[in-house]
Write a protein that holds these residues in place. Structure first.
Motif, PDB file in Angstrom:
ATOM      1  N   LEU A 174       1.001  -0.985   0.198  1.00 29.11           N
ATOM      2  CA  LEU A 174       1.012   0.534  -0.453  1.00 29.11           C
ATOM      3  C   LEU A 174       0.977   1.019   0.147  1.00 29.11           C
ATOM      4  O   LEU A 174       0.593   2.084  -0.954  1.00 29.11           O
ATOM      5  N   SER A 177       2.061   2.139  -3.122  1.00 25.81           N
ATOM      6  CA  SER A 177       1.277   2.967  -4.244  1.00 25.81           C
ATOM      7  C   SER A 177       1.153   4.457  -4.339  1.00 25.81           C
ATOM      8  O   SER A 177       1.573   5.248  -5.035  1.00 25.81           O
ATOM      9  N   ARG A 207      -3.272  -0.367  -5.809  1.00 26.22           N
ATOM     10  CA  ARG A 207      -4.617   0.037  -5.714  1.00 26.22           C
ATOM     11  C   ARG A 207      -6.077  -0.863  -5.680  1.00 26.22           C
ATOM     12  O   ARG A 207      -6.858  -1.232  -4.836  1.00 26.22           O
ATOM     13  N   TYR A 212      -8.034  -1.524  -2.529  1.00 24.63           N
ATOM     14  CA  TYR A 212      -8.319   0.353  -1.877  1.00 24.63           C
ATOM     15  C   TYR A 212      -8.878   0.758  -2.501  1.00 24.63           C
ATOM     16  O   TYR A 212      -8.729   1.399  -2.906  1.00 24.63           O
TER      17      TYR A 212
END
Length: 271
Positions: A174, A177, A207, A212
């Motif tokens: 994450l 990203s 993502r 996400y």
């Protein structure tokens, strides 16, 4: 290993077979913009454990970043986390979170807390071990300050690149990203549009793979802004708009960017 703030998602739905089920549930909620529910899940353990307390503070800070609301709740949660910290790693991680909250309040025009943001991140740098898993996040947040508060593109680029290397090496997908997104933003700033397109596309890909959801619309909008094909750019902006509506208008700062003709004066990226 402990990480600052929010746990890295693992597996297809953000939780792997060996992960804490609580972390998996929190990830699923926050990825869908249900920050209050995620914070409520963490509240019982956050009352007396430093790790959950810091994760709860980070969840509520993320709500501030995406909605511009809930500042007092985030402050209260962060003070609780700071009080529970017992070693340099926990104190450094809490300082990193305080710096980020102060940065977000400054960027979004709530109150000028730029000095507090810089001071807190400096304190985090002094507390965290050089091999701390929080170091990549700290580099990233220092890059945000250099980019948006200090207007220092060279320092921002260097910080984002350090953060990107650290997050990639540690498998912090994450955060990777986020670093791709901001490395790409600096490439766009310098007119290196092919590099910007690649970085924004990588950020979007990660993502989507992680689920996400709350972060997909900003990634779509950023990629649309550097595409040479107007029709493809319009399609991505339309998809971003659909996702923002699906999440009840979140992120609140994104709507001005979802216009037919993006430009260099679009609002600063907070995520």
């Amino acid at each position: 290993m402990r990480n600052s703030g929010l746990p890295e998602p693992r597996g297809e739905h953000g939780a792997g077979p060996h992960d804490d089920p609580l972390d998996g549930a929190v990830w699923r909620l926050r990825s869908r913009a249900c920050w209050e529910d995620a914070a409520a899940l963490l509240a019982p353990r956050a009352a007396h454990e430093a790790g959950p307390a810091l994760r709860r503070a980070a969840v509520l800070a993320e709500r501030c970043v995406f909605t511009g609301r809930g500042w007092q709740a985030a402050e209260d949660a962060l003070r609780s986390a700071e009080a529970l910290a017992t070693d340099d790693e926990e104190r450094g991680a809490a300082a990193c979170e305080r710096g980020h909250l102060a940065y977000a309040a400054t960027l979004l025009g709530v109150r000028d807390r730029a000095d507090e943001a810089r001071s807190a991140l400096g304190r985090a740098a002094a507390l965290l071990a050089r091999d701390s898993p929080t170091r990549p996040l700290l580099h990233f947040r220092r890059g945000l300050i250099a980019q948006h508060l200090s207007d220092n593109p060279s320092d921002a680029t260097a910080a984002f690149e350090r953060a990107h290397a650290g997050a990639s090496a540690r498998g912090q997908r994450l955060l990777t990203s986020f670093t791709w997104r901001h490395v790409a933003a600096m490439a766009e700033h310098d007119g290196r549009l092919a590099e910007a397109r690649y970085g924004f596309a990588e950020s979007l890909r990660i993502r989507e793979e992680l689920g996400y959801l709350v972060g997909i619309a900003p990634a779509l909008a950023s990629l649309a802004a550097v595409l040479p094909d107007p029709q493809e750019a319009a399609r991505l902006r339309a998809e971003a708009g659909r996702l923002v509506r699906l999440l009840g208008g979140v992120p609140t700062w994104l709507a001005p960017r979802l216009t037919p003709t993006p430009g260099p004066d679009r609002p600063a990226e907070t995520d």
